[in-house]
Motif scaffolding. Structure first.
Motif, mmCIF file in Angstrom:
data_model
loop_
_atom_site.group_PDB
_atom_site.id
_atom_site.type_symbol
_atom_site.label_atom_id
_atom_site.label_comp_id
_atom_site.label_asym_id
_atom_site.label_seq_id
_atom_site.Cartn_x
_atom_site.Cartn_y
_atom_site.Cartn_z
ATOM 1 N N LEU A 24 0.817 -1.217 0.000
ATOM 2 C CA LEU A 24 0.000 0.000 0.000
ATOM 3 C C LEU A 24 0.855 1.274 0.000
ATOM 4 O O LEU A 24 0.321 2.378 -0.040
ATOM 5 C CB LEU A 24 -0.947 0.005 1.201
ATOM 6 C CG LEU A 24 -2.036 -1.069 1.187
ATOM 7 C CD1 LEU A 24 -2.774 -1.110 2.519
ATOM 8 C CD2 LEU A 24 -3.009 -0.836 0.034
ATOM 9 N N GLY A 25 2.172 1.113 0.056
ATOM 10 C CA GLY A 25 3.074 2.250 -0.042
ATOM 11 C C GLY A 25 3.596 2.785 1.274
ATOM 12 O O GLY A 25 4.271 3.826 1.296
ATOM 13 N N TYR A 26 3.319 2.111 2.365
ATOM 14 C CA TYR A 26 3.802 2.574 3.659
ATOM 15 C C TYR A 26 5.172 1.967 3.958
ATOM 16 O O TYR A 26 5.390 0.779 3.733
ATOM 17 C CB TYR A 26 2.819 2.206 4.777
ATOM 18 C CG TYR A 26 1.465 2.834 4.581
ATOM 19 C CD1 TYR A 26 1.296 4.213 4.719
ATOM 20 C CD2 TYR A 26 0.363 2.069 4.237
ATOM 21 C CE1 TYR A 26 0.058 4.808 4.523
ATOM 22 C CE2 TYR A 26 -0.882 2.644 4.039
ATOM 23 C CZ TYR A 26 -1.029 4.015 4.182
ATOM 24 O OH TYR A 26 -2.241 4.589 3.978
ATOM 25 N N PRO A 27 6.102 2.768 4.474
ATOM 26 C CA PRO A 27 7.419 2.232 4.818
ATOM 27 C C PRO A 27 7.317 1.251 5.991
ATOM 28 O O PRO A 27 6.644 1.534 6.978
ATOM 29 C CB PRO A 27 8.239 3.461 5.190
ATOM 30 C CG PRO A 27 7.329 4.623 5.190
ATOM 31 C CD PRO A 27 5.993 4.197 4.716
ATOM 32 N N PHE A 97 15.091 5.583 10.807
ATOM 33 C CA PHE A 97 14.174 5.174 9.735
ATOM 34 C C PHE A 97 12.967 6.113 9.691
ATOM 35 O O PHE A 97 12.563 6.581 8.621
ATOM 36 C CB PHE A 97 13.743 3.725 9.982
ATOM 37 C CG PHE A 97 12.798 3.160 8.968
ATOM 38 C CD1 PHE A 97 13.275 2.610 7.786
ATOM 39 C CD2 PHE A 97 11.431 3.139 9.205
ATOM 40 C CE1 PHE A 97 12.402 2.066 6.848
ATOM 41 C CE2 PHE A 97 10.557 2.596 8.285
ATOM 42 C CZ PHE A 97 11.039 2.062 7.100
ATOM 43 N N VAL A 98 12.398 6.404 10.851
ATOM 44 C CA VAL A 98 11.240 7.307 10.935
ATOM 45 C C VAL A 98 11.617 8.692 10.415
ATOM 46 O O VAL A 98 10.870 9.293 9.641
ATOM 47 C CB VAL A 98 10.700 7.380 12.384
ATOM 48 C CG1 VAL A 98 9.686 8.500 12.539
ATOM 49 C CG2 VAL A 98 10.096 6.036 12.801
ATOM 50 N N GLU A 99 12.785 9.186 10.787
ATOM 51 C CA GLU A 99 13.240 10.501 10.317
ATOM 52 C C GLU A 99 13.364 10.542 8.799
ATOM 53 O O GLU A 99 13.039 11.545 8.174
ATOM 54 C CB GLU A 99 14.578 10.862 10.966
ATOM 55 C CG GLU A 99 14.458 11.221 12.433
ATOM 56 C CD GLU A 99 15.807 11.463 13.090
ATOM 57 O OE1 GLU A 99 16.798 11.732 12.380
ATOM 58 O OE2 GLU A 99 15.856 11.373 14.335
ATOM 59 N N ARG A 100 13.814 9.426 8.197
ATOM 60 C CA ARG A 100 13.958 9.366 6.740
ATOM 61 C C ARG A 100 12.610 9.292 6.027
ATOM 62 O O ARG A 100 12.545 9.514 4.821
ATOM 63 C CB ARG A 100 14.816 8.165 6.333
ATOM 64 C CG ARG A 100 16.279 8.310 6.685
ATOM 65 C CD ARG A 100 17.149 7.234 6.044
ATOM 66 N NE ARG A 100 16.709 5.872 6.266
ATOM 67 C CZ ARG A 100 17.028 5.120 7.317
ATOM 68 N NH1 ARG A 100 17.792 5.633 8.283
ATOM 69 N NH2 ARG A 100 16.596 3.878 7.427
ATOM 70 N N HIS A 101 11.543 8.969 6.758
ATOM 71 C CA HIS A 101 10.218 8.807 6.153
ATOM 72 C C HIS A 101 9.201 9.776 6.760
ATOM 73 O O HIS A 101 8.030 9.440 6.912
ATOM 74 C CB HIS A 101 9.746 7.359 6.301
ATOM 75 C CG HIS A 101 10.577 6.396 5.544
ATOM 76 N ND1 HIS A 101 11.675 5.773 6.087
ATOM 77 C CD2 HIS A 101 10.487 5.966 4.263
ATOM 78 C CE1 HIS A 101 12.225 4.993 5.175
ATOM 79 N NE2 HIS A 101 11.537 5.092 4.064
ATOM 80 N N GLN A 102 9.644 10.988 7.053
ATOM 81 C CA GLN A 102 8.788 11.985 7.701
ATOM 82 C C GLN A 102 7.514 12.304 6.925
ATOM 83 O O GLN A 102 6.516 12.677 7.508
ATOM 84 C CB GLN A 102 9.574 13.283 7.938
ATOM 85 C CG GLN A 102 10.452 13.246 9.150
ATOM 86 C CD GLN A 102 9.671 13.087 10.440
ATOM 87 O OE1 GLN A 102 8.645 13.713 10.655
ATOM 88 N NE2 GLN A 102 10.154 12.213 11.303
ATOM 89 N N SER A 103 7.534 12.159 5.613
ATOM 90 C CA SER A 103 6.360 12.519 4.817
ATOM 91 C C SER A 103 5.299 11.415 4.784
ATOM 92 O O SER A 103 4.189 11.639 4.308
ATOM 93 C CB SER A 103 6.782 12.862 3.382
ATOM 94 O OG SER A 103 7.366 11.726 2.775
ATOM 95 N N ALA A 104 5.603 10.254 5.315
ATOM 96 C CA ALA A 104 4.642 9.141 5.303
ATOM 97 C C ALA A 104 3.536 9.365 6.328
ATOM 98 O O ALA A 104 3.780 9.887 7.415
ATOM 99 C CB ALA A 104 5.357 7.828 5.596
ATOM 100 N N LYS A 105 2.313 8.969 5.973
ATOM 101 C CA LYS A 105 1.199 9.066 6.908
ATOM 102 C C LYS A 105 1.293 7.987 7.989
ATOM 103 O O LYS A 105 0.907 8.208 9.129
ATOM 104 C CB LYS A 105 -0.138 8.936 6.174
ATOM 105 C CG LYS A 105 -0.445 10.119 5.294
ATOM 106 C CD LYS A 105 -1.787 9.965 4.633
ATOM 107 C CE LYS A 105 -2.035 11.163 3.737
ATOM 108 N NZ LYS A 105 -3.311 11.078 3.043
ATOM 109 N N ILE A 106 1.785 6.820 7.587
ATOM 110 C CA ILE A 106 1.957 5.708 8.514
ATOM 111 C C ILE A 106 3.349 5.119 8.285
ATOM 112 O O ILE A 106 3.746 4.911 7.145
ATOM 113 C CB ILE A 106 0.906 4.595 8.292
ATOM 114 C CG1 ILE A 106 -0.515 5.140 8.486
ATOM 115 C CG2 ILE A 106 1.156 3.407 9.221
ATOM 116 C CD1 ILE A 106 -1.604 4.138 8.113
ATOM 117 N N VAL A 107 4.064 4.877 9.374
ATOM 118 C CA VAL A 107 5.323 4.142 9.329
ATOM 119 C C VAL A 107 5.117 2.907 10.201
ATOM 120 O O VAL A 107 4.616 3.006 11.324
ATOM 121 C CB VAL A 107 6.506 4.988 9.852
ATOM 122 C CG1 VAL A 107 7.769 4.161 9.943
ATOM 123 C CG2 VAL A 107 6.731 6.193 8.959
ATOM 124 N N VAL A 108 5.476 1.744 9.652
ATOM 125 C CA VAL A 108 5.221 0.477 10.318
ATOM 126 C C VAL A 108 6.523 -0.120 10.835
ATOM 127 O O VAL A 108 7.547 -0.066 10.154
ATOM 128 C CB VAL A 108 4.555 -0.513 9.329
ATOM 129 C CG1 VAL A 108 4.336 -1.870 9.975
ATOM 130 C CG2 VAL A 108 3.239 0.060 8.802
#
Length: 177
Positions: A24-27, A97-108
């Motif tokens: 679904l595109g979530y990291p 990892f979270v810092e690298r994906h700041q634009s994501a609505k959900i990080v798993v």
């Protein structure tokens, strides 16, 4: 951003649910594979492993997983020492990892032992993947070439679904039906 943990015991199907989120595109951060990578490659972690478990922990510079498994999976204090080295490194890595994906609505983050490792303080929501014990045992035996006793011992070192279900926000039943 919502930080969502996908948890469940070994063989429960966490990876399948994580793949759905990834599709679904979530990291998705796979804490098990990252822990293995950190143990093999992070100099600070490697140094601590050698200090605690001896030089046999690495053979020709390569992590000796069989040696380390035999040391920790039958010795609870040794397992606690291993976890005390690896878990802080994993959660530091997850924060990066979270810092690298700041634009994501959900990080798993996929984790077998979120509560045991203190990782629950790093997430907003928790999803439990639950499967019957026999299904889990057979899955792990098939994929990891372990004996039933080896799988059962690993399961005993994890919280059971009944304990976890009280602490989670969502439950997915994965019974292969």
């Amino acid at each position: 951003m919502i930080k969502l943990a996908i948890i469940g015991g070994i063989g429960s199907g966490k990876s399948v649910v994580s793949k759905v989120f990834s599709t679904l595109g979530y990291p998705v951060y796979d804490s098990d594979s990252r822990a293995k990578w950190l143990m093999a490659n992070d100099e600070k972690v490697r140094s601590q492993l050698i200090q605690v478990f001896g030089s046999e922990t690495f053979e020709n510079g390569i992590l000796n997983r069989a040696y380390l498994s035999k040391k920790v999976f039958t010795d609870k204090p040794a397992l606690n020492k291993l976890n005390g080295i690896v878990h802080p490194a994993v959660y530091q890595d997850f924060n990066s990892f979270v810092e690298r994906h700041q634009s994501a609505k959900i990080v798993v983050i996929e984790s077998a032992i979120l509560f045991e490792s203190g990782g629950d303080k790093f997430v907003d929501k928790i999803l439990l993947v639950n499967s019957p014990l026999d299904v889990r045992i057979h899955r792990v035996m098939r994929r990891s070439n372990l004996t039933r006793n080896e799988v059962e011992y690993r399961i005993l070192n994890q919280k059971n679904a009944n304990e976890l279900s009280e602490k989670v926000d969502f439950i997915v039943e994965n019974d292969e039906n």
